[in-house]
Design a protein around this motif. Structure first.
Motif, PDB file in Angstrom:
ATOM      1  N   PRO A   1       1.811   6.880  -1.782  1.00  0.00           N
ATOM      2  CA  PRO A   1       0.792   5.824  -1.755  1.00  0.00           C
ATOM      3  C   PRO A   1       0.897   4.924  -2.982  1.00  0.00           C
ATOM      4  O   PRO A   1       1.281   5.372  -4.069  1.00  0.00           O
ATOM      5  N   ARG A   2       0.554   3.660  -2.799  1.00  0.00           N
ATOM      6  CA  ARG A   2       0.454   2.725  -3.917  1.00  0.00           C
ATOM      7  C   ARG A   2      -1.013   2.323  -4.079  1.00  0.00           C
ATOM      8  O   ARG A   2      -1.817   2.513  -3.174  1.00  0.00           O
ATOM      9  N   GLN A   3      -1.343   1.775  -5.207  1.00  0.00           N
ATOM     10  CA  GLN A   3      -2.726   1.409  -5.498  1.00  0.00           C
ATOM     11  C   GLN A   3      -2.810  -0.085  -5.823  1.00  0.00           C
ATOM     12  O   GLN A   3      -2.798  -0.476  -7.006  1.00  0.00           O
ATOM     13  N   PRO A   4      -2.880  -0.924  -4.787  1.00  0.00           N
ATOM     14  CA  PRO A   4      -2.897  -2.373  -5.017  1.00  0.00           C
ATOM     15  C   PRO A   4      -4.091  -2.848  -5.821  1.00  0.00           C
ATOM     16  O   PRO A   4      -4.011  -3.874  -6.504  1.00  0.00           O
ATOM     17  N   GLU A   5      -5.204  -2.090  -5.778  1.00  0.00           N
ATOM     18  CA  GLU A   5      -6.376  -2.504  -6.544  1.00  0.00           C
ATOM     19  C   GLU A   5      -6.113  -2.442  -8.047  1.00  0.00           C
ATOM     20  O   GLU A   5      -6.598  -3.271  -8.819  1.00  0.00           O
TER      21      GLU A   5
ATOM     22  N   ARG B   1       0.776  -1.228   0.000  1.00  0.00           N
ATOM     23  CA  ARG B   1       0.000   0.000   0.000  1.00  0.00           C
ATOM     24  C   ARG B   1       0.814   1.290   0.000  1.00  0.00           C
ATOM     25  O   ARG B   1       0.254   2.368  -0.183  1.00  0.00           O
ATOM     26  N   GLN B   2       2.106   1.201   0.220  1.00  0.00           N
ATOM     27  CA  GLN B   2       2.881   2.438   0.226  1.00  0.00           C
ATOM     28  C   GLN B   2       4.328   2.187  -0.174  1.00  0.00           C
ATOM     29  O   GLN B   2       4.826   1.067  -0.130  1.00  0.00           O
ATOM     30  N   ARG B   3       4.933   3.288  -0.563  1.00  0.00           N
ATOM     31  CA  ARG B   3       6.350   3.282  -0.901  1.00  0.00           C
ATOM     32  C   ARG B   3       7.017   4.371  -0.086  1.00  0.00           C
ATOM     33  O   ARG B   3       6.473   5.467   0.057  1.00  0.00           O
ATOM     34  N   VAL B   4       8.184   4.077   0.443  1.00  0.00           N
ATOM     35  CA  VAL B   4       8.927   5.048   1.240  1.00  0.00           C
ATOM     36  C   VAL B   4      10.274   5.292   0.578  1.00  0.00           C
ATOM     37  O   VAL B   4      10.980   4.343   0.215  1.00  0.00           O
ATOM     38  N   GLU B   5      10.618   6.559   0.415  1.00  0.00           N
ATOM     39  CA  GLU B   5      11.893   6.950  -0.180  1.00  0.00           C
ATOM     40  C   GLU B   5      12.738   7.670   0.864  1.00  0.00           C
ATOM     41  O   GLU B   5      12.237   8.527   1.613  1.00  0.00           O
ATOM     42  N   ILE B   6      14.014   7.324   0.899  1.00  0.00           N
ATOM     43  CA  ILE B   6      14.978   7.999   1.776  1.00  0.00           C
ATOM     44  C   ILE B   6      16.174   8.410   0.932  1.00  0.00           C
ATOM     45  O   ILE B   6      16.711   7.598   0.177  1.00  0.00           O
TER      46      ILE B   6
END
Length: 342
Positions: free
Chosen positions: A234-238, A212-217
């Motif tokens: 945010p990601r869109q698994p649907e 459901r999400q992506r995190v960038e550092i």
């Protein structure tokens, strides 16, 4: 790696192996052989997704290049018996096999053991890195001016190899740096990709993904003790589930190890490879399907237009690499306002 780097690597190896016999022509021979595996870009596999995922395929396989090295060595030996078959075989094998091995250190994905296994990507060096390429070019230039100059060529190969080794060590250091912050954010089990930002191994980008999400550092070796900034996308698994049975979607998932960003816009569902480039400037986006009347219609895997390069971001990236800017928001490629976060 880029074509100039691969040509310089091939020329350096050929100059070292056969420079005393062929002089300057050894560099040309090595450069041509060094670019040979990348000629697969001239093949049209039918769709943009196929062209994207088949690149660095059979032409980069050790199972293919090993016998090709033997065949080329035989042909070249019959054409020019000197410096002997064994030296020809050493030259062709080293030049051809180091090409995909070097590519494996980048993020794109190299099918080193085609037709089996999945693409390999160590991701410790950017596809264009001057600090890797310049020692090779310097050795070749000295060779051209004062052949055979094998010491200069050898020095270039050693320096570039040491730098490649450093990139791998640096990647492990950055990985250990970001893992505690990700664990604190509840992302200890997230799929993680750590790779350098463009053109250097000082500033790094860590990407962690869940359904459901992506995190960038973004963090680098010239940063101070400021806590790491986690930027959430945010990601869109649907959408991923909606196209999961499409061949093009399955192929992209396999090739990228799931590092895709699905979006629906103007009735089209697209998938973007988030490994390559940076947010807002990812070069590979593909149209997988369209929605009409509530029905999903498979697309032909065409590639969406590449985003325009934001040249104004280059000074910001440099400032971030040197530590002059402590935080750079990837979503906007801008410095956050005082008191604000990305």
């Amino acid at each position: 790696m880029d074509s100039i780097t691969q040509a310089a690597l091939g020329a350096s190896i050929a100059g070292l192996v056969a420079g005393k016999t062929f002089g300057r022509s050894a560099l040309l021979t090595g450069a041509l052989l060094g670019t040979l595996p990348d000629l697969d870009v001239l093949i049209d596999y039918g769709t943009a997704v196929a062209n994207f995922t088949q690149h660095r395929g059979f032409s980069h396989s050790l199972f293919v290049l090993a016998p090709v090295s033997l065949l080329l060595a035989t042909l070249l030996w019959r054409w020019k018996p000197e410096p002997g078959f064994q030296r020809w075989l050493l030259l062709t094998a080293l030049v051809l096999l180091t090409h995909p091995l070097l590519d494996t250190f980048t993020t794109y994905g190299t099918q080193l053991f085609w037709p089996t296994g999945r693409p390999l990507a160590i991701s410790s060096i950017f596809i264009i890195d001057p600090l890797y390429t310049l020692p090779l070019l310097a050795g070749c230039i000295v060779f051209l001016l004062r052949p055979p100059a094998q010491r200069a060529v050898a020095a270039g190969l050693v320096l570039s190899s040491v730098y490649l080794g450093w990139s791998f060590v640096a990647q492990q250091v950055i990985t250990e740096r970001v893992q505690p912050a990700l664990a604190k954010a509840g992302l200890a089990d997230a799929e993680l990709l750590v790779q350098p930002m463009p053109f250097n191994t000082v500033l790094w980008r860590a990407t962690a993904i869940t359904d459901r999400q992506r995190v960038e550092i973004v963090t680098g070796f010239l940063d101070d003790d400021t806590p790491l900034t986690l930027e959430y996308f945010p990601r869109q698994p649907e959408l991923a589930r909606a196209v999961s049975q499409l061949p093009e979607a399955r192929r992209l998932e396999w090739f990228t190890r799931g590092f895709l960003d699905y979006r629906a816009s103007n009735g089209k569902i697209t998938a973007t490879d988030i490994r390559l480039g940076i947010p807002g400037a990812h070069p590979f986006t593909f149209v997988l399907a369209s929605e009409r009347g509530g029905k999903l219609i498979p697309g032909n895997g065409e590639r969406a237009p590449r985003p325009t390069m934001n040249t104004g971001a280059l000074p910001l990236l440099w400032a971030r690499a040197t530590g002059a800017i402590p935080v750079l928001c990837l979503s906007s490629l801008a410095v956050p306002a005082p008191g604000e976060e990305c």
